[in-house]
Design an enzyme around this catalytic site. Structure first.
Site, short mmCIF file in Angstrom:
data_model
loop_
_atom_site.label_atom_id
_atom_site.label_comp_id
_atom_site.label_asym_id
_atom_site.label_seq_id
_atom_site.Cartn_x
_atom_site.Cartn_y
_atom_site.Cartn_z
N ASP A 116 0.85 -1.20 0.00
CA ASP A 116 0.00 0.00 0.00
C ASP A 116 0.89 1.25 0.00
OD1 ASP A 116 -2.21 1.60 0.03
OD2 ASP A 116 -2.83 1.10 2.08
N SER A 209 -5.13 8.34 6.33
CA SER A 209 -4.54 7.43 5.34
C SER A 209 -3.49 8.10 4.50
CB SER A 209 -5.61 6.97 4.36
OG SER A 209 -6.05 5.71 4.70
N GLY A 210 -2.41 7.36 4.24
CA GLY A 210 -1.36 7.86 3.37
C GLY A 210 -0.36 8.73 4.10
#
Ligand SMILES: *[C@@H]1O[C@H](CO)[C@@H](O)[C@H](O)[C@H]1NC(C)=O
Length: 257
Positions: A116, A209-210
């Protein structure tokens, strides 16, 4: 199991389904942390839609490159990268806004969340200044992680049952959890690491996220996924950045304008 920017969920038992039914609709959050001193996290980036809505975090690793999670992918024409951002709702005058010129994704598996990671080239190099600096990457001499104290930051929601992003950048201290397979068996690949707190209550969540997990000043994790948020039994799962240092360097060295 939900990625931290959208409500995807794959559950093996009805029990999990029930406990997740409420949280699956949420879109983002740092839980148990506090607002950071504005611009003190100089490598923090915000990924925004073409309408300037924040939807994921990212990390500046070079004046023209940021790293995020592959599950934060959108077509590059529908993505903006903002550096030197603190309050999403006001224009504070320090923001640097970029279009995206290239996106590299590394074999991402959207079912298992393996790999991811996404590498984004900005339309032009950012101005390095007192508010914008790239993060340090771990190298061969960086000691292995084990029970380390780390910091994760983002504009995600601040309460487990809330829909609203934090307008200001927040951060929380979390610990690396070395025995993560115990919590998520069968699902933690060698490209993932876990961090959280023994008692729960401190975590990243969907809108984070990220974004970056930094330990001893090195960029070690990317906010990826988890079951629920800030739950003592389910630490946050991060992409293990160390496994991708060679790939990151290879992409930058082989880049053509
Ligand atoms: C980004 O792209 C749009 C559309 O092509 C353009 O109008 C705008 O000036 C660009 N912005 C930057 C910061 O490069």
């Amino acid at each position: 199991m939900a990625t931290k920017n959208m409500a995807t969920m794959l559950c093996s038992t009805m029990l999990l389904l029930l406990s997740l039914a409420v949280s699956e609709t949420f879109t983002a959050r740092i839980i148990g942390g506090q607002e950071v001193q504005p611009y003190s996290i100089k490598y923090q980036a915000s990924l925004q839609t073409e309408k300037f809505q924040h939807y994921c975090g990212a990390t500046l690793v070079h004046p023209q490159w940021v790293v995020s999670a592959a599950h934060c992918w959108r077509p590059s024409t529908l993505m903006k990268v903002v550096l030197s951002e603190h309050n999403l709702e006001t224009e504070e005058g320090f923001e640097q806004v970029f279009n995206v010129s290239k996106i590299h994704v590394h074999n991402y598996n959207y079912r298992t969340f393996n790999n991811d990671i996404m590498f984004i080239k900005l339309s032009e190099p950012a101005q390095m200044n007192a508010y914008v600096q790239p993060v340090a990457l771990p190298d061969d001499n960086t000691p292995q992680l084990y029970n380390n104290d780390c910091t994760v930051s983002g504009w995600g929601v601040t309460q487990v049952y809330s829909n609203y992003l934090s307008p200001v950048l927040r951060a929380v201290d979390v610990k690396i959890m070395p025995y993560c397979s115990y919590y998520y068996w069968g699902r933690i690949t060698s490209n993932m690491l876990c961090a959280g707190s023994q008692m729960g209550g401190k975590d990243s969540c969907q809108g984070d996220s990220g974004g970056p997990l930094v330990c001893n000043g090195k960029f070690e994790g990317i906010v990826s996924w988890g079951i629920s948020c800030a739950n003592a039994y389910y630490p946050g799962v991060y992409t293990k950045v160390r496994n991708y240092i060679q790939w990151i360097n290879w992409v930058m060295e082989n880049d053509t304008p």
